[in-house]
Write a protein that holds these residues in place. Structure first.
Motif, PDB file in Angstrom:
ATOM      1  N   LEU A  75       0.813  -1.159   0.047  1.00  0.00           N
ATOM      2  CA  LEU A  75      -0.043   0.038   0.172  1.00  0.00           C
ATOM      3  C   LEU A  75       0.942   1.185  -0.016  1.00  0.00           C
ATOM      4  N   VAL A  76       1.799   1.288   0.805  1.00  0.00           N
ATOM      5  CA  VAL A  76       2.942   2.422   1.007  1.00  0.00           C
ATOM      6  C   VAL A  76       3.545   2.645  -0.658  1.00  0.00           C
ATOM      7  N   ARG A  77       3.785   1.589  -1.049  1.00  0.00           N
ATOM      8  CA  ARG A  77       4.448   1.573  -2.576  1.00  0.00           C
ATOM      9  C   ARG A  77       3.384   2.266  -3.427  1.00  0.00           C
ATOM     10  N   ALA A  78       2.141   1.687  -3.416  1.00  0.00           N
ATOM     11  CA  ALA A  78       1.271   2.211  -4.207  1.00  0.00           C
ATOM     12  C   ALA A  78       0.882   3.683  -4.031  1.00  0.00           C
ATOM     13  N   GLU A 124       4.055   5.360  -5.692  1.00  0.00           N
ATOM     14  CA  GLU A 124       4.011   5.192  -6.858  1.00  0.00           C
ATOM     15  C   GLU A 124       2.892   5.912  -7.891  1.00  0.00           C
ATOM     16  N   ASP A 125       1.676   5.589  -7.385  1.00  0.00           N
ATOM     17  CA  ASP A 125       0.649   5.668  -8.148  1.00  0.00           C
ATOM     18  C   ASP A 125      -0.306   6.903  -7.685  1.00  0.00           C
ATOM     19  N   ILE A 126      -0.116   7.510  -6.795  1.00  0.00           N
ATOM     20  CA  ILE A 126      -0.768   8.674  -6.327  1.00  0.00           C
ATOM     21  C   ILE A 126      -0.059   9.884  -6.075  1.00  0.00           C
ATOM     22  N   GLY A 127       1.163   9.585  -5.261  1.00  0.00           N
ATOM     23  CA  GLY A 127       2.092  10.899  -5.222  1.00  0.00           C
ATOM     24  C   GLY A 127       1.616  12.045  -4.626  1.00  0.00           C
ATOM     25  N   LEU A 128       1.975  13.170  -5.351  1.00  0.00           N
ATOM     26  CA  LEU A 128       1.681  14.311  -4.674  1.00  0.00           C
ATOM     27  C   LEU A 128       0.054  14.929  -5.378  1.00  0.00           C
ATOM     28  N   ALA A 129      -0.469  13.933  -6.288  1.00  0.00           N
ATOM     29  CA  ALA A 129      -1.645  14.310  -6.324  1.00  0.00           C
ATOM     30  C   ALA A 129      -2.882  14.094  -5.107  1.00  0.00           C
ATOM     31  N   GLN A 146      -1.895  13.054   1.267  1.00  0.00           N
ATOM     32  CA  GLN A 146      -2.204  12.372   2.580  1.00  0.00           C
ATOM     33  C   GLN A 146      -2.534  10.855   2.421  1.00  0.00           C
ATOM     34  N   ALA A 147      -2.347  10.437   0.917  1.00  0.00           N
ATOM     35  CA  ALA A 147      -2.324   8.682   0.879  1.00  0.00           C
ATOM     36  C   ALA A 147      -1.312   8.253   1.688  1.00  0.00           C
ATOM     37  N   LEU A 148       0.117   8.683   1.338  1.00  0.00           N
ATOM     38  CA  LEU A 148       1.080   8.109   2.193  1.00  0.00           C
ATOM     39  C   LEU A 148       1.059   8.340   3.837  1.00  0.00           C
ATOM     40  N   VAL A 149       0.178   9.325   4.040  1.00  0.00           N
ATOM     41  CA  VAL A 149       0.155   9.577   5.488  1.00  0.00           C
ATOM     42  C   VAL A 149      -0.871   8.629   5.916  1.00  0.00           C
ATOM     43  N   GLN A 150      -2.071   8.420   5.138  1.00  0.00           N
ATOM     44  CA  GLN A 150      -2.858   7.266   5.336  1.00  0.00           C
ATOM     45  C   GLN A 150      -2.449   5.863   5.687  1.00  0.00           C
ATOM     46  N   CYS A 151      -1.609   5.661   4.810  1.00  0.00           N
ATOM     47  CA  CYS A 151      -0.982   4.227   4.799  1.00  0.00           C
ATOM     48  C   CYS A 151       0.127   4.003   5.835  1.00  0.00           C
ATOM     49  N   CYS A 180      -6.770   4.775  -0.820  1.00  0.00           N
ATOM     50  CA  CYS A 180      -5.868   5.053  -2.017  1.00  0.00           C
ATOM     51  C   CYS A 180      -6.599   4.564  -3.268  1.00  0.00           C
ATOM     52  N   ALA A 181      -7.299   3.699  -3.294  1.00  0.00           N
ATOM     53  CA  ALA A 181      -8.289   3.488  -4.547  1.00  0.00           C
ATOM     54  C   ALA A 181      -8.975   4.613  -5.065  1.00  0.00           C
TER      55      ALA A 181
END
Length: 460
Positions: A312-315, A318-323, A326-331, A357-358
């Protein structure tokens, strides 16, 4: 059982011989230990150990004709090497077979049980063998467990060819082994055994012992449960043979019998990596329901939650990034929540991070920027940054122009000087190109604004 007094000066092989005199033979000084057939009551993994390099399963990229080991054996000359790979992938078997393949004397020690005295004895015997014209292959299991000073002790003997060192480790050699030792040895990476290789091991077991009492689905589940470890798989198979099960077990019965949660696969027999791939692509494709389904498939089948969280952290990067930063924070928060709550309560935190993330806006701009920047760094070597942005802590450095003309951005209008930060020999590059989505829409506006100011000030 009578306690055994172990002398600190004894080598690993001598210590093992004292413990198990009927199973361990010391190699003669003049050559390799004779290859003996394992006893009929030996463990299944021992009875199925390969007798030649071409029988080693799952490492053909090394042992095949075009592999590093295959080429060395064909040339009849080995260089020192570090075998790095997960447990149960054949590191010890390869080392012993290497010695046989090129006619070298084989000596094995374990870093867990051996110390400096053992190493000195091994090197002294190797010196005598060399004088008699016999080369020595020294296999060191768990070599990463030797400390830095002990690792340095190998260097002179490896350099002058007293021994050809073959070390085995499950840890990253870059972190665990001295740079000096690594510079004198090739690092060869052994792969975790894939489903095809593990099935070949089971085929060999069934040739020797007869069919396993499993349905086809349960056989696949047994392979998946091994997680790439051939030794573990054969030990599980031996447990099944010893139980003398009358009726073939299905996946659920197998999991209960072995007291281990085993993956239950559907009729298509999708394996471990197929589920991971499907899950990651569902996240990337913004399908929260499909992502949740594959997540459930993995966790119900017994996948390690921390492995899922790592993916999940990798996704997220890799796939969300700065868009959506908060995705990284959530993971990472989900990982902490799972650590705090444990299973099954903590699995809800994984579900939340999966859904976040999805449903997040997607961007691989950071991923592409990383690859492009890494490529430029390799191509441009050691170009110096422009002198005006170099620090000048000494008078000499100031005298030769370090820091001269540096524009302090906070003193400029809009807090932006528009100065050049690239090496003089290199054109400005664009690695990061944020899309017009999510948070990166705002980032893109900032970059366009700065580019406009930079152009205006360059003209002025």
């Amino acid at each position: 059982m009578q306690a055994l007094a172990v002398s600190p000066g004894k080598s690993y092989m001598e210590w093992m011989a004292d413990l198990f005199p009927e199973t361990v033979s010391r190699p003669p000084l003049g050559g390799s230990a004779p290859e003996e057939e394992p006893r009929a009551d030996a463990p299944l993994a021992d009875r199925l150990r390969p007798r030649s390099l071409d029988q080693v399963v799952g490492q053909e990229h090394l042992t095949g004709p075009e592999g590093a080991i295959g080429r060395m054996v064909a040339a009849g000359r080995l260089s020192s090497m570090i075998l790095w790979g997960p447990p149960g992938t054949g590191k010890t078997s390869i080392a012993r077979l290497l010695a046989d393949a090129v006619g070298m004397r084989f000596v094995a020690i374990s870093a867990v049980f051996s110390g400096v005295a053992d190493l000195k004895k091994v090197f002294a015997e190797a010196d005598k063998a060399a004088q008699a014209g016999q080369r020595t292959l020294l296999f060191v299991d768990e070599i990463h467990r030797f400390n830095r000073a002990q690792q340095d002790g190998f260097l002179p003997f490896v350099e002058r060819g007293t021994v050809t060192l073959v070390g085995a480790t499950t840890e990253n050699p870059s972190f665990e082994l001295n740079a000096a030792l690594l510079s004198r040895a090739q690092v060869l990476i052994l792969h975790r055994l894939d489903a095809k290789a593990l099935c070949r091991l089971l085929d060999k077991a069934e040739e020797l012992q007869g069919p396993l009492p499993l349905t086809a689905e349960a056989r696949d589940a047994l392979v998946a449960s091994a997680d790439g470890d051939g030794r573990f798989l054969l030990n599980q198979a031996e447990t099944l043979y010893a139980a003398r099960v009358e009726e073939p077990l299905g996946p659920a019965e197998l999991g209960h019998f072995l007291q281990r949660r085993v993956a239950v696969y559907d009729k298509d027999r999708e394996g471990h990596y197929n589920l991971i791939s499907a899950w990651h692509k569902s996240l990337r494709g913004s399908d929260p329901d499909a992502a949740l389904y594959y997540l459930a498939r993995m966790l119900v089948a017994g996948e390690q939650p921390l492995f899922v969280l790592r993916r999940l952290v990798r996704a997220a990067v890799e796939d969300i990034g700065l868009a959506d930063p908060q995705a990284l924070v959530q993971c990472l928060a989900a990982k902490d929540a799972y650590d705090f709550l444990g299973s099954p309560e903590g699995e809800l935190a994984i579900v939340q991070a999966c859904l976040y993330c999805a449903t997040a806006p997607k961007s691989n701009a950071a991923y592409k920027a990383q690859k492009a920047a890494w490529r430029s760094a390799k191509e441009t070597g050691s170009l110096m940054p422009p002198a005006n942005i170099l620090n000048a802590p000494t008078k000499l450095m100031k005298d030769i122009g370090y820091g001269k003309g540096y524009a302090y951005d906070h003193d400029a209008d809009e807090g932006f000087s528009g100065a050049n930060y690239w090496p003089d020999e290199m054109e400005r590059q664009t690695y990061y190109d944020p899309p017009d989505r999510g948070f990166e829409r705002e980032v893109r506006k900032r970059i366009e604004y700065w580019n406009r100011l930079r152009a205006e000030r360059a003209e002025g």
